[in-house]
Scaffold this motif. Structure first.
Motif, PDB file in Angstrom:
ATOM      1  N   ARG A  31       7.947   0.246  21.305  1.00  0.00           N
ATOM      2  CA  ARG A  31       7.463   0.856  22.496  1.00  0.00           C
ATOM      3  C   ARG A  31       8.545   0.628  23.585  1.00  0.00           C
ATOM      4  O   ARG A  31       8.856  -0.326  23.775  1.00  0.00           O
ATOM      5  CB  ARG A  31       6.171   0.183  22.747  1.00  0.00           C
ATOM      6  CG  ARG A  31       5.463   0.814  24.169  1.00  0.00           C
ATOM      7  CD  ARG A  31       4.732   1.926  23.947  1.00  0.00           C
ATOM      8  NE  ARG A  31       3.884   2.101  25.424  1.00  0.00           N
ATOM      9  CZ  ARG A  31       3.158   3.207  25.578  1.00  0.00           C
ATOM     10  NH1 ARG A  31       3.071   4.034  24.590  1.00  0.00           N
ATOM     11  NH2 ARG A  31       2.499   3.305  26.563  1.00  0.00           N
ATOM     12  N   VAL A  32       9.190   1.655  24.109  1.00  0.00           N
ATOM     13  CA  VAL A  32      10.303   1.631  24.998  1.00  0.00           C
ATOM     14  C   VAL A  32       9.748   1.841  26.518  1.00  0.00           C
ATOM     15  O   VAL A  32       8.951   2.973  26.466  1.00  0.00           O
ATOM     16  CB  VAL A  32      11.241   2.471  24.664  1.00  0.00           C
ATOM     17  CG1 VAL A  32      12.516   2.456  25.700  1.00  0.00           C
ATOM     18  CG2 VAL A  32      11.980   2.287  23.309  1.00  0.00           C
ATOM     19  N   VAL A  33       9.927   1.081  27.507  1.00  0.00           N
ATOM     20  CA  VAL A  33       9.509   1.607  28.647  1.00  0.00           C
ATOM     21  C   VAL A  33      10.740   1.604  29.764  1.00  0.00           C
ATOM     22  O   VAL A  33      11.601   0.836  29.925  1.00  0.00           O
ATOM     23  CB  VAL A  33       8.586   0.478  29.285  1.00  0.00           C
ATOM     24  CG1 VAL A  33       8.206   1.014  30.622  1.00  0.00           C
ATOM     25  CG2 VAL A  33       7.489   0.063  28.513  1.00  0.00           C
ATOM     26  N   VAL A  34      10.709   2.800  30.387  1.00  0.00           N
ATOM     27  CA  VAL A  34      11.761   2.959  31.113  1.00  0.00           C
ATOM     28  C   VAL A  34      11.400   3.298  32.689  1.00  0.00           C
ATOM     29  O   VAL A  34      10.507   3.975  32.793  1.00  0.00           O
ATOM     30  CB  VAL A  34      12.688   4.444  30.909  1.00  0.00           C
ATOM     31  CG1 VAL A  34      13.964   4.631  31.546  1.00  0.00           C
ATOM     32  CG2 VAL A  34      12.869   4.181  29.214  1.00  0.00           C
ATOM     33  N   HIS A  35      12.069   2.601  33.657  1.00  0.00           N
ATOM     34  CA  HIS A  35      11.900   3.184  35.151  1.00  0.00           C
ATOM     35  C   HIS A  35      13.103   3.843  35.307  1.00  0.00           C
ATOM     36  O   HIS A  35      14.083   3.568  35.254  1.00  0.00           O
ATOM     37  CB  HIS A  35      12.013   1.856  35.909  1.00  0.00           C
ATOM     38  CG  HIS A  35      11.788   1.904  37.329  1.00  0.00           C
ATOM     39  ND1 HIS A  35      12.372   1.389  38.120  1.00  0.00           N
ATOM     40  CD2 HIS A  35      10.769   2.660  37.910  1.00  0.00           C
ATOM     41  CE1 HIS A  35      12.069   1.964  39.565  1.00  0.00           C
ATOM     42  NE2 HIS A  35      10.861   2.492  39.331  1.00  0.00           N
ATOM     43  N   ALA A  36      12.882   5.201  36.074  1.00  0.00           N
ATOM     44  CA  ALA A  36      13.924   5.988  36.743  1.00  0.00           C
ATOM     45  C   ALA A  36      13.242   6.907  37.831  1.00  0.00           C
ATOM     46  O   ALA A  36      12.276   6.909  38.012  1.00  0.00           O
ATOM     47  CB  ALA A  36      14.079   6.961  35.742  1.00  0.00           C
TER      48      ALA A  36
END
Length: 100
Positions: A31-36
């Protein structure tokens, strides 16, 4: 296509969470979580890391409050852990992905 979703924050930025296959072990899901700034930039960040097929369609599995908190408190704004991890398991920086 990856299973995932996104949450728009009050600041206008987004947090995107996706379930992807591990780059070194295709049988292992993470599970990958990205803030952008927006969803497209989040997917571009993942593409630049080697997740070329990362796309999001719909909002089937949006990030949980725990995931949002973890990614906002990480300097890179990009964290991962095993897809089946318990909520008490730690999040890892993306730089540690190939060491597992």
């Amino acid at each position: 296509m990856a299973v995932g979703g996104f949450s728009k924050l009050p600041s206008g930025t987004v947090v995107v969470a996706l379930a992807l296959t591990h780059p070194a072990d295709p049988a292992h899901r993470i599970r990958v979580v990205v803030h952008a700034l927006n969803r497209q930039r989040a997917l571009t960040r993942l593409s630049n890391l080697g997740f070329r097929g990362a796309r999001i369609s719909g909002n089937a599995e949006p990030p949980t409050p725990d995931e949002i908190s973890a990614v906002l408190h990480h300097p890179d704004g990009l964290v991962w852990r095993d897809y089946r991890a318990r909520t008490s398991d730690p999040w890892h920086p993306i730089s540690a992905l190939n060491r597992v």
